[in-house]
Design a protein around this motif. Structure first.
Motif, PDB file in Angstrom:
ATOM      1  N   UNK A 188      40.705  38.397  25.550  1.00  0.00           N
ATOM      2  CA  UNK A 188      41.004  39.620  25.112  1.00  0.00           C
ATOM      3  C   UNK A 188      42.020  39.413  23.327  1.00  0.00           C
ATOM      4  N   UNK A 189      42.393  37.849  23.500  1.00  0.00           N
ATOM      5  CA  UNK A 189      43.578  37.674  22.957  1.00  0.00           C
ATOM      6  C   UNK A 189      42.288  36.476  21.904  1.00  0.00           C
ATOM      7  N   UNK A 245      40.552  42.426  32.174  1.00  0.00           N
ATOM      8  CA  UNK A 245      42.052  42.039  32.066  1.00  0.00           C
ATOM      9  C   UNK A 245      43.077  43.121  33.772  1.00  0.00           C
ATOM     10  N   UNK A 246      43.119  44.286  33.596  1.00  0.00           N
ATOM     11  CA  UNK A 246      43.372  45.403  33.883  1.00  0.00           C
ATOM     12  C   UNK A 246      43.074  45.237  36.161  1.00  0.00           C
ATOM     13  N   UNK A 285      44.344  41.155  42.082  1.00  0.00           N
ATOM     14  CA  UNK A 285      44.490  40.031  42.032  1.00  0.00           C
ATOM     15  C   UNK A 285      45.802  40.653  43.241  1.00  0.00           C
ATOM     16  N   UNK A 286      46.378  41.512  42.251  1.00  0.00           N
ATOM     17  CA  UNK A 286      47.853  41.673  42.766  1.00  0.00           C
ATOM     18  C   UNK A 286      48.250  43.066  44.400  1.00  0.00           C
ATOM     19  N   UNK A 326      41.014  36.918  36.044  1.00  0.00           N
ATOM     20  CA  UNK A 326      42.602  37.945  34.931  1.00  0.00           C
ATOM     21  C   UNK A 326      42.715  36.867  34.306  1.00  0.00           C
ATOM     22  N   UNK A 327      43.072  35.456  34.190  1.00  0.00           N
ATOM     23  CA  UNK A 327      42.967  34.595  32.796  1.00  0.00           C
ATOM     24  C   UNK A 327      41.996  34.688  32.063  1.00  0.00           C
ATOM     25  N   UNK A 328      40.797  34.747  32.329  1.00  0.00           N
ATOM     26  CA  UNK A 328      39.234  34.340  31.371  1.00  0.00           C
ATOM     27  C   UNK A 328      39.961  35.482  30.523  1.00  0.00           C
TER      28      UNK A 328
END
Length: 291
Positions: A171-172, A187-188, A194-195, A164-166
């Motif tokens: 993406x940024x 990311x999604x 994770x959630x 997710x962090x990667x």
């Protein structure tokens, strides 16, 4: 004396099955998206291994717990030694935390490296029978290999967090439009994994608290002493300052009653069941066993 709580075992098995489904789906999606996750898995495994291997030292350092010998705490040692013998466990190290917060925890990667810690506030608050019941709860965590189980089930969740962090970083700062789109999708997906795994692991942790309550009550044959101990600790925790709770809040999963300051989402996603529910189960157990 031990008991086979089929309902609780079923809940834990269902939770672990759901975690396995989520994790396998996640790894399949990573492969479909062409992600070379071999390095990420190795990184997550290394991270969790170090956390698992060093867990006792990290927790003792974070709480300010001090290992004591039998000469410093003879009565505490006698109780722990007797209960360990009953449970068929090697004698763990014993630690004391100098704080008025009444609490206790057990940590260590296995029975031979285990540590049982109590606070000075707990020893002042509880009677001998109540202290024995609390220590029985903590030794049940060791006997049930709870540290190993929760660490093992957290590996892919940790991987999802790193992905997710990667993906957020890619993406940024990704230079290509198609790679940016893939990064958003990744990311999604990793965020959802994770959630969901976070919530399932929290549920598993709550079930294992129930199991430790049952084990502790049966180990001591004093479920009503554990009930009164939980009530006393819970009531007194309400009067512990927020600053004191916040200092150890990240380690709440280890305590018999969580130290939650109310300032973070830990109060919404607790690692422990409500005290009232724990007492209800212990009351039923006491009635069933004629205690």
């Amino acid at each position: 004396m031990w008991i086979n709580d089929r309902e609780l075992k079923f809940r834990m098995l269902v939770t672990m099955f759901l975690l396995a489904v989520v994790y396998l789906t996640f790894l399949t999606l990573l492969a479909a998206l062409g992600v070379n996750f071999g390095f990420l898995i190795l990184f997550a495994l290394l991270f969790m291994f170090l956390q698992y291997y060093l867990s006792d030292r990290i927790v003792l350092l974070s709480t300010g717990a001090r290992i004591v010998d039998e000469g410093e705490a003879p009565e505490l040692y006698r109780i722990v030694r007797e209960l360990s013998s009953r449970a068929g466990l090697p004698m763990p190290r014993v630690a004391i935390i100098n704080t008025e917060m009444p609490n206790a925890f057990a940590t260590g990667r296995n029975a031979r490296s285990a540590v049982v810690a109590v606070t000075t506030g707990l020893m002042k608050t509880l009677s001998r029978d109540e202290l024995e019941a609390v220590l029985g709860h903590e030794l049940s965590h060791i006997k049930n290999h709870d540290m190993a189980v929760l660490t093992f089930t957290s590996v892919i969740s940790t991987l999802a967090f790193f992905v997710m962090r990667w993906a957020m970083f890619m993406g940024m700062f990704g230079s290509r439009r198609d790679s940016g789109g893939s990064a958003v999708l990744l990311f999604v997906v990793s965020s959802l994994v994770w959630l969901i795994s976070f919530l399932l692991i929290r549920a598993l942790s709550r079930y294992r608290e129930y199991a430790a309550d049952t084990g502790g009550a049966l180990l001591t044959s004093k479920p009503r002493s554990l009930i009164s101990a939980l009530m006393k600790i819970s009531r007194k925790m309400d009067f512990v300052g927020k600053e004191e709770k916040a200092r150890v809040e990240g380690l709440s999963a280890f305590f018999i009653i969580p130290a939650v300051s109310g300032k973070t989402v830990l109060s919404l996603f607790s690692t422990h069941p409500p005290v009232e529910k724990r007492i209800e189960r212990l009351e039923r157990l006491a009635e069933e066993m004629g205690w």
